[in-house]
Design an enzyme around this catalytic site. Structure first.
Site, PDB file in Angstrom:
ATOM      1  N   HIS A  95       0.827  -1.222   0.000  1.00 46.03           N
ATOM      2  CA  HIS A  95       0.000   0.000   0.000  1.00 46.03           C
ATOM      3  C   HIS A  95       0.859   1.269   0.000  1.00 46.03           C
ATOM      4  CE1 HIS A  95      -3.792  -2.196   0.609  1.00 46.03           C
ATOM      5  NE2 HIS A  95      -3.094  -2.995   1.372  1.00 46.03           N
TER       6      HIS A  95
ATOM      7  N   ASN B 224     -10.308  -2.938   2.331  1.00 43.79           N
ATOM      8  CA  ASN B 224      -9.958  -2.982   0.908  1.00 43.79           C
ATOM      9  C   ASN B 224     -11.225  -2.751   0.086  1.00 43.79           C
ATOM     10  OD1 ASN B 224      -7.187  -3.463   1.007  1.00 43.79           O
ATOM     11  ND2 ASN B 224      -7.440  -5.682   1.071  1.00 43.79           N
TER      12      ASN B 224
ATOM     13  N   TYR C 225       0.639  -4.053  11.661  1.00 44.09           N
ATOM     14  CA  TYR C 225       0.495  -2.641  11.277  1.00 44.09           C
ATOM     15  C   TYR C 225       1.227  -1.725  12.245  1.00 44.09           C
ATOM     16  CZ  TYR C 225      -2.704  -3.732   7.494  1.00 44.09           C
ATOM     17  OH  TYR C 225      -3.233  -4.191   6.324  1.00 44.09           O
TER      18      TYR C 225
END
Lengths: 808, 161
Positions: free
Chosen positions: A172, A245, A459
């Site tokens: 990303h 997404n 993350y």
């Protein structure tokens, strides 16, 4: 020799003052001397600490029942602000220090205004604020002499420049962001106590980042890829990141395979090719050995992987989450974002061409929509179901390669999100924003999805490396709007200046603050019960239903319209044709045979594979029959949107000698609908018309090719048409518009341009049906033609003219 | 749409292909459209598709295929394949006519027919038309006139029936 230990008052006062002026050691009893801050502080600290003779909540830390309802932490209010301060000298203020910290306030969470910068009317300075007299020359010993090491101005400038880049995201990396708000339609007390859903009309600020997955930071927007759809809700109970997404499923089922998947899809490690593409050996080698990817491959090979705009794609939370109400009762939820503008995509030939002429196509589109006031808007919907329902489903709701069909659990609309503000600064906001699936708020919780579990870790972990340490939550775009108080301290780039000397809990030296919130205010995990069965011991294995790899892949394919199915087959054909190893192609076709024989055959034909390879062996011989075998909601056509032209781009071709009035009539009508209708000329600039006023082209056939526009208007006027006819760009412009099935209006003489471009004779019968999206009109009837044209553009595409291989 | 040239036999047949493709696309759009558009009768479109394809198959079988078979000896296999596909399409057309009104069952049949026709069109466009266009003895302009006449009389017969 003293006669008594009872000392006279003056002596006590002096002793108290003396004792209070040390930072180590102290008397057995403390007293405050009148008007003496230091001894008063010591005395008040003593009183405050003495008021907490023990830790009263300690016994409540034990046992399951207490775990479900932790108490609020204990505290003692200080007698004044004195005992909790770092220093008595905080009363001495300056233009730099400001005043003492306001009670119970973390000032770093103020609006972004606290860090906004505007240089209007200001001189240029160094980072230290020193005005720079000369920003043109380095300091040298003589005009032709050597540069001097002492040139702190040059060195500061170069040093900062040398360190401008931070590591890009591993996945990303390519993204575009916008601010906006979420507005709840209603309170949802039955299912959640999460802050954004507390009341009808409640508004929560958001920052959204859309992205591709595979390509690097500077790569093209229109790659065939999943799009990230990450939303940061700045709720009044902390930040909630819904890191989703534009597709509701994923390639893999367990985070253990995430690095393998990403290594396979990324540019190959030896030569770092291809950029922003999955059409290469390592990706297809991996996925054809991972049959659970079949369902996701259907989505990625569909037109959903090449959206027309971020404003015309759905978003999904992907995993099953939980919502929890104030009573602690939880349900499972799936999150859906549905675009108001409808779900619209590009076609592959168009996406490829756009990536050359405008790699920033989606970023530009998002920016321009917001600047124009055509704010992208999405409705948030929830699929809500219970654990008992989930147990009955033919699929496992912990499996990220499965959807919950809308026909099985309907989507309940709960609010809307509007993106109404572009960032001021790409780096400070869109690049530094840090989304983490771990960021949830009271009223939400996770499911046991093993892919989600890995994401909850990854993350946060990756942001620490990318943003240079554990304080990335203090970067302005990441700071919550809720108060932040804890005992996390120090680390690279720390910004908060904490008052007081306590950075631990429990404490009495800070009156117990900050104290644990307890179950009433604080986040409490859902006490999901683990099934007391033998196989629930520590184990590395998947649930059995995870082994059904094809049922939902078939559901997706069978739910598409014939045109969408064609596009899926063509995408597989294209991607696999780029693979260099025939065995990988054949293995993929063998896998597809388990999902759809029609698709497998079509792909095989397109790749010259004959005969068909045997189907891959199945991991689960006899999967449970699905509840739903066709889900019309999975087709892009199920969401045509509001039919608005807002955000769409229309090209009106111009050359010297075109008929101006009819073109202007169409332009005015189209612009009135919110579209951007540009005059695209044989060159930019003013051009005389056949009938009066000059037209001023703001784009040219050379700098804005035809595939960048949603629709085309060709002008009347013999001279103008002749000029366009001799410009080779015109024919490419028309061919691409035709091939990509866009609405074309030919005014007057310009039908000759269509003929010259090779408009097939065989279109005549279709044209008589009236649904080709090709319109012919006399200049005199431009107003009526414009209305018809607008209706055609609102249809997005006219796939009736699509042939494989293309007609034009 | 202004005419710039006359169509040959392949153009004329391809015009049918394109026209039914447009009808298939419009049918699918209505079948998926939410709200007011969903109420529009797509059954009429399905019947129109059936009529068009019935006439198309008839003139191909009676006029075009025999002409190609005669002029292009190497085309026999492709023509046989095309005729076989006609058989599949006719079975679906019969089921659509039987279905009567639009609904999920008709949607599925129309989608199946769309796929079958697409395969058929691909065979003709990719294999048969290039052979016909390259055949020295085949007068595609004259054949076009015969096809047009056959189309007109077949269409009249279909609509009367």
């Amino acid at each position: 020799m003293p006669r008594s230990t009872k000392t006279p008052v003056p002596a006590k006062r002096a002793a108290a003052k003396a004792a209070a002026r040390n930072t180590d050691s102290g008397p057995s009893q403390l007293s405050a001397a009148l008007s003496d801050a230091a001894s008063n502080k010591m005395a008040q600290v003593q009183d405050m600490v003495a008021a907490m003779p023990d830790n009263p909540t300690k016994p409540l830390e034990h046992g399951f029942a207490n775990g479900l309802k932790p108490p609020q932490g204990a505290g003692v209010p200080p007698a004044s602000r004195l005992p909790t301060g770092s220093t008595l000298s905080e009363e001495n203020r300056s233009t730099k220090t400001g005043s003492a910290a306001a009670e119970g306030v973390n000032a770093t969470i103020d609006t972004l205004d606290r860090v906004r910068v505007d240089a209007g009317g200001r001189v240029l300075t160094t980072n230290q604020g020193v005005p720079v007299a000369d920003n043109q020359n380095s300091l040298k010993y003589g005009v032709r002499g050597p540069a001097l090491l002492e040139d702190f101005i040059l060195r500061e400038k170069l040093t900062h420049f040398d360190h401008e880049r931070i590591p890009e995201r591993i996945v990303h990396a390519r993204g575009s962001g916008a601010h906006g708000f979420f507005e709840s339609y209603e309170a949802l007390p039955d299912i959640t106590r999460a802050a954004p859903f507390q009341a009808a009309g409640k508004v929560t600020p958001v920052f959204v980042r859309f992205s591709t997955v595979q390509g690097e930071r500077g790569s093209k927007d229109t790659a065939r890829d999943v799009r990230g759809f990450a939303v940061k809700f700045y709720t009044d109970e902390g930040n909630w990141d819904l890191v989703g997404n534009n597709m509701p499923v994923f390639f893999i089922q367990d985070a253990m395979k995430f690095p393998d998947l990403v290594h396979a899809v990324k540019p190959e490690p030896h030569h770092q090719m291809p950029q922003a593409a999955s059409a290469h050996d390592t990706f297809w080698d991996f996925v054809s050995l991972m049959p659970e990817s079949t369902h996701m491959l259907m989505w990625v090979m569909s037109d959903r992987a090449i959206p027309r705009s971020f404003a015309t794609m759905q978003g999904f939370g992907v995993h099953t989450f939980r919502m929890v109400n104030a009573a602690g009762e939880s349900v499972f939820v799936k999150f859906h974002w549905t675009p108001k503008a409808g779900t619209h995509s590009l076609v592959w030939d168009e996406a490829v061409k756009i990536s050359g002429a405008d790699p920033d196509f989606h970023r530009r589109d998002l920016w321009e929509r917001i600047e124009a006031g055509h704010y992208p808007e999405y409705e948030l919907g929830l699929q809500v179901f219970t654990e008992e329902q989930a147990e009955q489903f033919s699929f496992d709701i912990l499996d990220a390669t499965k959807i919950v069909p809308e026909e099985l659990v309907p989507v309940r609309p709960v609010g809307r999100m509007v993106l109404n503000r572009n960032p001021d600064n790409f780096f400070a906001e869109t690049e530094q924003v840090a989304f983490c699936t771990a960021h949830i708020v009271p009223g939400l919780d996770f499911s046991n999805d093993p892919l989600l579990a890995g994401r909850i870790h990854s993350y946060v972990d990756t942001q620490i490396s990318r943003l240079g340490g554990p304080n990335f939550h203090e970067i302005p775009i990441n700071a919550p709007v809720a108060q932040v108080h804890n005992n996390q301290r120090d680390g690279m780039h720390r910004q908060a200046i904490h008052r007081g000397r306590v950075s631990y809990e429990p404490n009495s030296l800070s009156g117990g603050c900050p104290f644990q919130a307890g179950a009433v205010q604080g986040f409490v995990s859902v006490p999901a019960r683990i099934e007391a069965r033998e196989e629930q011991g520590k184990v590395r294995a998947k649930p059995e239903k995870f082994a059904d790899h094809y049922t939902q892949a078939r559901l997706f394919f069978e739910s598409q319209t014939p045109v969408e199915q064609d596009h899926i087959a063509n995408a597989f054909r294209f991607e696999l044709s780029k693979v260099t190893v025939p065995a990988i192609r054949e293995r993929t076709v063998a896998m597809l045979r388990n999902a759809s024989e029609v698709l497998a055959k079509k792909v095989a034909t397109g790749l010259g594979i004959d005969p068909l390879p045997d189907p891959l062996p199945r991991a689960l011989a006899d999967p449970a029959p699905p509840e739903v075998t066709k889900s019309p909601a999975l087709s892009l056509l199920a969401r045509p949107g509001d039919g608005s032209l807002k955000g769409r781009k229309v090209a009106l071709l111009v050359a010297p000698g075109v008929h101006g009035a009819s073109l202007s009539t169409v332009q005015e009508a189209v612009v009135a609908q919110g579209a951007v209708a540009r005059l695209v000329g044989t060159r930019i600039g003013r051009m005389p018309t056949a009938d009066g006023d000059a037209l001023d082209a703001d784009a040219s056939l050379e700098n804005e090719p035809g595939f960048l526009f949603d629709a085309l208007v060709l002008p009347d006027g013999d001279e103008g048409v002749a000029a366009l006819a001799q410009d080779g760009h015109t024919m490419e412009f028309i061919k691409d518009q035709f091939r990509h099935c866009k609405t074309i209006l030919a005014l007057g003489a310009s039908h000759r341009l269509l003929a010259q471009a090779g408009l097939p004779l065989s279109m005549d019968k279709s044209h008589a049906l009236g649904t080709t999206g090709l319109l012919f009109a006399d200049a005199g009837a431009a107003a009526a033609a414009a209305a018809e044209f607008i209706a055609g553009v609102a249809r997005h595409r006219h796939f009736g003219r699509e042939m494989d291989p293309p007609l034009l | 749409m202004p005419e710039h040239h006359a169509k040959d036999a392949c153009d004329l047949l391809d015009a049918d292909h394109l026209a039914v493709k447009h009808l298939f696309v419009e049918y699918a759009r209505l079948a998926h459209a939410p709200g007011a558009e969903a109420g529009r009768d797509r059954g009429a479109i399905a019947l129109r598709i059936c009529d068009e394809l019935t006439v198309h198959a008839q003139i191909e079988e009676e006029i075009f295929y025999p002409a190609v078979r005669e002029a292009v000896p190497g085309a026999a296999d492709v023509v046989a394949e095309a005729e076989q596909e006609h058989g599949q399409a006719k079975a679906l057309i019969a089921r659509i006519r039987d279905a009567g009104s639009a609904g999920p069952a008709m949607d599925q049949l129309v989608a199946d027919l769309a796929r079958a026709i697409e395969d058929h069109v691909k065979v003709e466009r990719d294999e048969l038309f290039p052979k016909a266009r390259a055949a020295p003895g085949l007068d595609l302009a004259a054949l076009a006139q015969r096809l047009a006449q056959g189309q007109q009389s077949a269409m009249e017969a279909t609509t009367e029936a």
